[in-house]
Design a protein around this motif. Structure first.
Motif, mmCIF file in Angstrom:
data_model
loop_
_atom_site.group_PDB
_atom_site.id
_atom_site.type_symbol
_atom_site.label_atom_id
_atom_site.label_comp_id
_atom_site.label_asym_id
_atom_site.label_seq_id
_atom_site.Cartn_x
_atom_site.Cartn_y
_atom_site.Cartn_z
ATOM 1 N N MET A 5 0.840 -1.193 0.000
ATOM 2 C CA MET A 5 0.000 0.000 0.000
ATOM 3 C C MET A 5 0.882 1.252 0.000
ATOM 4 N N ARG A 11 2.912 -1.599 -12.087
ATOM 5 C CA ARG A 11 1.747 -2.423 -12.459
ATOM 6 C C ARG A 11 1.445 -2.256 -13.952
ATOM 7 N N MET A 36 -5.962 12.783 -7.358
ATOM 8 C CA MET A 36 -4.603 12.370 -7.671
ATOM 9 C C MET A 36 -4.329 11.178 -6.761
ATOM 10 N N ALA A 39 0.474 6.611 -5.691
ATOM 11 C CA ALA A 39 0.934 5.690 -6.729
ATOM 12 C C ALA A 39 0.854 4.235 -6.273
ATOM 13 N N ALA A 40 1.091 3.983 -5.006
ATOM 14 C CA ALA A 40 1.110 2.592 -4.519
ATOM 15 C C ALA A 40 -0.282 2.106 -4.152
ATOM 16 N N SER A 41 -0.961 2.815 -3.254
ATOM 17 C CA SER A 41 -2.249 2.317 -2.748
ATOM 18 C C SER A 41 -3.407 2.688 -3.663
ATOM 19 N N ARG A 42 -3.186 3.694 -4.499
ATOM 20 C CA ARG A 42 -4.216 4.237 -5.392
ATOM 21 C C ARG A 42 -5.352 4.919 -4.625
ATOM 22 N N PHE A 43 -5.181 5.087 -3.313
ATOM 23 C CA PHE A 43 -6.115 5.927 -2.570
ATOM 24 C C PHE A 43 -5.895 7.376 -3.006
ATOM 25 N N PRO A 73 -3.746 28.341 -11.861
ATOM 26 C CA PRO A 73 -3.440 26.947 -12.197
ATOM 27 C C PRO A 73 -3.793 26.044 -11.005
ATOM 28 N N PRO A 74 -4.251 24.820 -11.267
ATOM 29 C CA PRO A 74 -4.697 23.945 -10.194
ATOM 30 C C PRO A 74 -3.680 23.773 -9.066
ATOM 31 N N SER A 75 -2.371 23.711 -9.391
ATOM 32 C CA SER A 75 -1.411 23.444 -8.326
ATOM 33 C C SER A 75 -1.414 24.559 -7.287
#
Lengths: 293, 236
Positions: A210, A216, B176, B179-183, B225-227
């Motif tokens: 996580m 992937r 956004m 990258a790992a958990s996609r949460f 800009p969004p950032s």
């Protein structure tokens, strides 16, 4: 075989070598591995050496089998050993149609009713050792194309092309799979995988998938992979290492692509992995630097 | 995982009765957060009360000016609902982007809201749309529901039964992902009503928080800009 197999397709590649050498049907070959009750002492699979070292030993052991087979065939065919030719699984008296199949020779070796027992030990079992005289030098060229979102720093790998020279190829599909896997591992290093420890406590913060980011399928483009074979000059089959070729090319190609994409900002280095956070920070500080100049 | 007792009631009243009778009980919806926590032994309730047998908690009802989603409605059902797609497409899109297909096939809106994970997607929609969280006891306005990290206005023995969303003129959700958990590292739900634009942010604080633009002529967050707009968002 002393190599332990963990997904490289050794069962197929090794069987192909024996099949090619001895001319016996592919499905009749059992590859036995990883059981110390059954196989010799070994060092395992690493350093892209399984085919280079283990495959060469297998080739040598097969040659010894053929050598002994010729002696047995010479006896059965009432010929001299020098006149026996071996090809496509058949021992043949040169210039005649008198021949014995590999299976007949094997039967004679283990049921030696008609066998030169005075001069030749029964059985058809050989062992070979091989230690390469040099490293092998696989090489290649990798091209990565990335796109960076200027607002978030997210790096997208949009194209990947690689041509690698792994010497003689026994099984093209397995080689492609090895290159594919190696390239993806390297992409993981370049863009995603990161061990993070807490500075104060030393606690590993990236302790699960996580938090520790593996590459992937949806992170990857459809890759163009090709090979260009220059046989190795010192290994018996001309093979070179294959497993790590992809891993060596891809981190450099991807990291260089990231830096190149930011070159207009004066960026000449981005630490791996080039996560969105890192890239965003690099872009920010480079932009600030440019603004003050 | 430690052993636990398991009940599967057929009605909300039965579930509530079980919750008051059984000490150390936990209601379980899709189990997408509770079960992994139990496997890691971070939670070890003695009794689980499975809400998946309560038919009354499932389903989507489109009414005049609002759409009501039952607490046990799965993410995949919201994502694929024509009623939601017609009235609040952004909500269907949000539901279709939660976790992965396995999570969307099990996870529910009620479970997500009751858990109130700081990186969950649904709370941003509920807050930005000014939805009402309906329970077995009361109706809770979204602004009062999310109290803090994993904390809500729900009292012990109180179950979410449905969520009522007023229909916006337009809405959108973007996140956004980590990258790992996609949460959601950060997710922003924007909803436009006749009374003004409401913006809710998830992932960037202990719980979802609102950023209000009541005056349509002063919209600084949308002109930059969004950032930089992100950086200027404050909890209100």
């Amino acid at each position: 075989l002393v190599r332990t197999i963990n997904g490289q397709g050794h069962e197929t590649t090794y069987a192909q070598i024996v099949c090619e050498k001895l001319g016996v049907p592919f499905e009749n070959i059992d590859v036995v591995y990883g059981d110390t009750d059954k196989v010799q002492f070994g060092m395992g699979t690493y350093g892209s050496r399984s085919l280079v070292v283990g495959g060469a030993a297998l080739s040598k052991a097969s040659d010894k089998i053929i050598l002994k087979g010729r002696k047995i065939a010479a006896h059965l065919l009432e010929s001299s050993e020098e006149d026996i030719e071996f090809a496509a699984g058949e021992f043949k008296v040169a210039g005649t149609d008198r021949k014995k199949a590999f299976a007949d020779i094997a039967l004679a070796a283990y049921v030696p009713h008609n066998y030169p027992l005075e001069v030749l030990e029964p059985g058809l079992e050989e062992q070979a050792y091989y230690d390469p005289i040099n490293f092998t030098y696989p090489g290649g060229a990798h091209v990565a194309e990335v796109e960076i979102d200027p607002e978030t720093g997210i790096v997208s790998l949009v194209n990947y092309t690689a041509v690698d020279d792994v010497g003689t190829i026994i099984n093209p599909m397995i080689v492609e799979g090895q290159l594919h896997g190696g390239i993806v591992q390297g992409i993981g290093q370049a863009l995603f995988e990161n061990c993070v420890y807490d500075d104060a406590s030393g606690q590993l913060l990236s302790g699960s998938f996580m938090d520790y980011c593996m590459p992937r399928a949806d992170n990857l483009p459809r890759m163009m992979i090709a090979t260009h074979s220059t046989p190795c000059t010192h290994t018996p089959m001309g093979v070179k290492g294959c497993g790590e070729v992809g891993t060596i090319g891809s981190p450099a190609a991807v990291a260089n692509a990231v830096v190149d994409a930011l070159a207009h900002l004066g960026v000449n280095h981005v630490d791996m992995p080039a996560t969105a956070n890192r890239v965003w920070r690099v872009m920010k500080s480079a932009s600030l630097l440019q603004a003050t100049e | 995982m430690k052993t636990f007792d398991y009940h599967k009631p057929n009605s909300v009243s039965e579930a509530v009765a079980l919750m008051s009778n059984e000490k150390d009980s936990r209601p379980i919806a899709g189990g997408m957060s509770l079960l992994p926590t139990m496997k890691q032994r971070l939670a070890a309730p003695e009794v689980l009360i499975d809400l998946s047998g309560i038919v009354a908690l499932k389903g989507i009802e489109a009414g005049a000016g609002a759409i009501t989603v039952g607490a046990m409605t799965r993410h995949v059902d919201v994502a694929n609902s024509p009623a939601v797609a017609n009235s609040i497409p952004a909500l269907a899109q949000l539901a279709g982007g939660i976790g992965d297909p396995a999570v969307r096939n099990r996870g529910t809106i009620g479970g997500s809201l009751a858990n109130n994970d700081p990186a969950a997607d649904y709370p941003a929609a509920v807050l930005a749309l000014g939805a009402t969280v309906m329970t077995n006891r009361q109706e809770i306005p979204a602004e009062q529901f999310f109290r803090g990290m994993f904390e809500t206005a729900l009292a012990p023995g109180e179950l979410i039964t449905a969520v009522r969303f007023p229909l916006p003129i337009a809405a959108g959700y973007a996140k956004m992902p980590n990258a790992a958990s996609r949460f959601a590292l950060v997710g922003v739900f924007v909803a436009k009503f006749a009374t003004g634009v409401r913006v809710a942010v998830t992932g960037a604080g202990p719980a979802t928080f609102a950023f209000r633009c009541s005056n349509p002529r002063s919209r600084p967050a949308f002109s930059r800009p969004p950032s930089t707009a992100m950086a200027s968002i404050r909890r209100d």
